[in-house]
Design an enzyme around this catalytic site. Structure first.
Site, PDB file in Angstrom:
ATOM      1  N   LYS A  27       0.833  -4.462  26.807  1.00  0.00           N
ATOM      2  CA  LYS A  27       0.805  -5.493  27.870  1.00  0.00           C
ATOM      3  C   LYS A  27       1.542  -6.757  27.443  1.00  0.00           C
ATOM      4  O   LYS A  27       1.548  -7.755  28.168  1.00  0.00           O
ATOM      5  CB  LYS A  27      -0.643  -5.848  28.206  1.00  0.00           C
ATOM      6  CG  LYS A  27      -1.407  -4.713  28.847  1.00  0.00           C
ATOM      7  CD  LYS A  27      -2.686  -5.259  29.474  1.00  0.00           C
ATOM      8  CE  LYS A  27      -3.731  -4.185  29.571  1.00  0.00           C
ATOM      9  NZ  LYS A  27      -4.901  -4.394  28.735  1.00  0.00           N
ATOM     10  N   ASP A  78       2.687  -5.680  12.529  1.00  0.00           N
ATOM     11  CA  ASP A  78       3.360  -6.241  11.347  1.00  0.00           C
ATOM     12  C   ASP A  78       4.853  -6.453  11.635  1.00  0.00           C
ATOM     13  O   ASP A  78       5.443  -7.445  11.202  1.00  0.00           O
ATOM     14  CB  ASP A  78       3.217  -5.306  10.138  1.00  0.00           C
ATOM     15  CG  ASP A  78       1.762  -4.987   9.837  1.00  0.00           C
ATOM     16  OD1 ASP A  78       0.902  -5.839  10.120  1.00  0.00           O
ATOM     17  OD2 ASP A  78       1.490  -3.885   9.327  1.00  0.00           O
ATOM     18  N   ASN A  94       0.825  -1.213   0.000  1.00  0.00           N
ATOM     19  CA  ASN A  94       0.000   0.000   0.000  1.00  0.00           C
ATOM     20  C   ASN A  94       0.858   1.263   0.000  1.00  0.00           C
ATOM     21  O   ASN A  94       1.968   1.265   0.546  1.00  0.00           O
ATOM     22  CB  ASN A  94      -0.872   0.061   1.265  1.00  0.00           C
ATOM     23  CG  ASN A  94      -1.821  -1.116   1.396  1.00  0.00           C
ATOM     24  OD1 ASN A  94      -2.004  -1.897   0.468  1.00  0.00           O
ATOM     25  ND2 ASN A  94      -2.420  -1.258   2.561  1.00  0.00           N
TER      26      ASN A  94
HETATM   27  O1  RIB Z   1      -0.778  -2.559   9.875  1.00  0.00           O
HETATM   28  C1  RIB Z   1      -0.522  -1.307   9.302  1.00  0.00           C
HETATM   29  C2  RIB Z   1      -0.881  -1.319   7.859  1.00  0.00           C
HETATM   30  O2  RIB Z   1      -2.272  -1.534   7.708  1.00  0.00           O
HETATM   31  C3  RIB Z   1      -0.593  -0.037   7.126  1.00  0.00           C
HETATM   32  O3  RIB Z   1       0.679  -0.024   6.552  1.00  0.00           O
HETATM   33  C4  RIB Z   1      -1.735   0.072   6.135  1.00  0.00           C
HETATM   34  O4  RIB Z   1      -1.322   0.104   4.811  1.00  0.00           O
HETATM   35  C5  RIB Z   1      -2.665  -1.102   6.428  1.00  0.00           C
HETATM   36  O5  RIB Z   1      -2.482  -2.163   5.569  1.00  0.00           O
END
Ligand code: RIB
Length: 291
Positions: free
Chosen positions: A209, A237, A10
């Protein structure tokens, strides 16, 4: 060993706002930035920054060459990122003063993955390799099915939560990663407790937490590292990518979780998503400095 990641790519638009807008409310942003994002791209970059060999399988539009180039700069193999006839996905991310966020994604090219490309990529995998999935692309079910037949370990971060997709992928998943809200949604959708779900390992992250790891040996907690939050976007992520890389190295789950939690904590101290994911050396130095 290689981590294959079928994942979203994205263009992230960040808007710094005093608070996350309420329904019907219009806000003026104090700052606007853009950068590489998408849960899949962030996870691939995190694993690559952790030192893993990462092959990303994805799609961008004619406007997405920059994203592919940036992923390559950040250490990800991009041979299987194709250009499709849809615009590159983008995300609108509002970040408040506490670093919390609310996100809307237009999925664009992410939902136009090619089955031929997916098969071509996964057929290069070797036993011991891993596949990582999220809910921001099409073909996740096909990818998990093929990966299972090839003997790959399937890691699945069930975000953004989508009940039907998640339920379908559970029997094909070896390691499930989700946050506490997503776990509650999954419990409601399945009527099952985490212990009764198919994946052998379930990691439930709980932000500052820490979180819980549920394995056949039972449940253990793992701590978070206290930091001053500037932007929590992409922290999950980062955790997932680092966890995958550490497991691919053969680290035991406990130390893999510690590395992932440290990487995620460092990410929270920086603004942005893929571009703000810390490198392994920084994470190791941070861990060394812990009491
Ligand atoms: O987890 C964060 C991500 O969620 C962002 O980078 C955005 O693009 C969405 O996919």
């Amino acid at each position: 060993m290689t981590l294959f990641c079928l994942g979203s790519i994205n263009l992230d638009h960040f808007y710094e706002v005093p608070q996350i807008p309420q329904p019907g409310e219009t806000l003026l942003a104090k700052a606007h930035r853009t950068g590489l994002g998408g849960k899949g791209a962030n996870q691939s970059v995190a694993a690559a920054q952790a030192g893993a060999d990462v092959v990303h399988i994805g799609a961008v539009g004619a406007d997405g060459a920059w994203a592919k180039a940036r992923m390559a700069e950040l250490g990800v193999r991009t041979t299987y990122i194709s250009e499709v006839a849809a615009p590159t996905a983008h995300a609108l991310i509002t970040v408040d003063k506490a670093g919390e966020n609310a996100i809307v994604v237009f999925p664009g090219a992410n939902m136009h993955q090619s089955l031929t490309q997916l098969k071509t990529a996964l057929l290069t995998a070797k036993r011991g390799d891993m596949l990582l999935l999220q809910n921001e692309t099409n073909l996740a079910l096909e990818a998990a099915t093929l990966a299972g037949s090839l003997g790959l370990t399937v890691l699945y971060a069930a975000a953004p939560f989508e009940a039907a997709a998640t339920k379908a992928l559970l029997p094909l998943t070896n390691l499930l990663i989700l946050n506490a809200v997503e776990m509650a949604q999954l419990t409601e959708a399945t009527g099952l407790s985490p212990e009764s779900l198919a994946p052998e390992t379930i990691i439930i992250t709980e932000g500052s937490k820490g979180g819980r790891a549920i394995t056949q040996a039972g449940e253990t907690r793992f701590p978070a590292f206290p930091v001053k939050a500037r932007d929590t976007t992409g922290a999950g992520d980062t955790f997932t990518g680092y966890l995958a890389a550490a497991l691919l190295e053969g680290q035991p789950l406990e130390s893999a979780l510690r590395l992932a939690a440290a990487a995620s904590a460092l990410k929270v101290t920086k603004k942005g998503t893929a571009d703000a994911i810390p490198a392994r050396a920084e994470v190791e130095a941070f861990l060394k400095a812990q009491p």
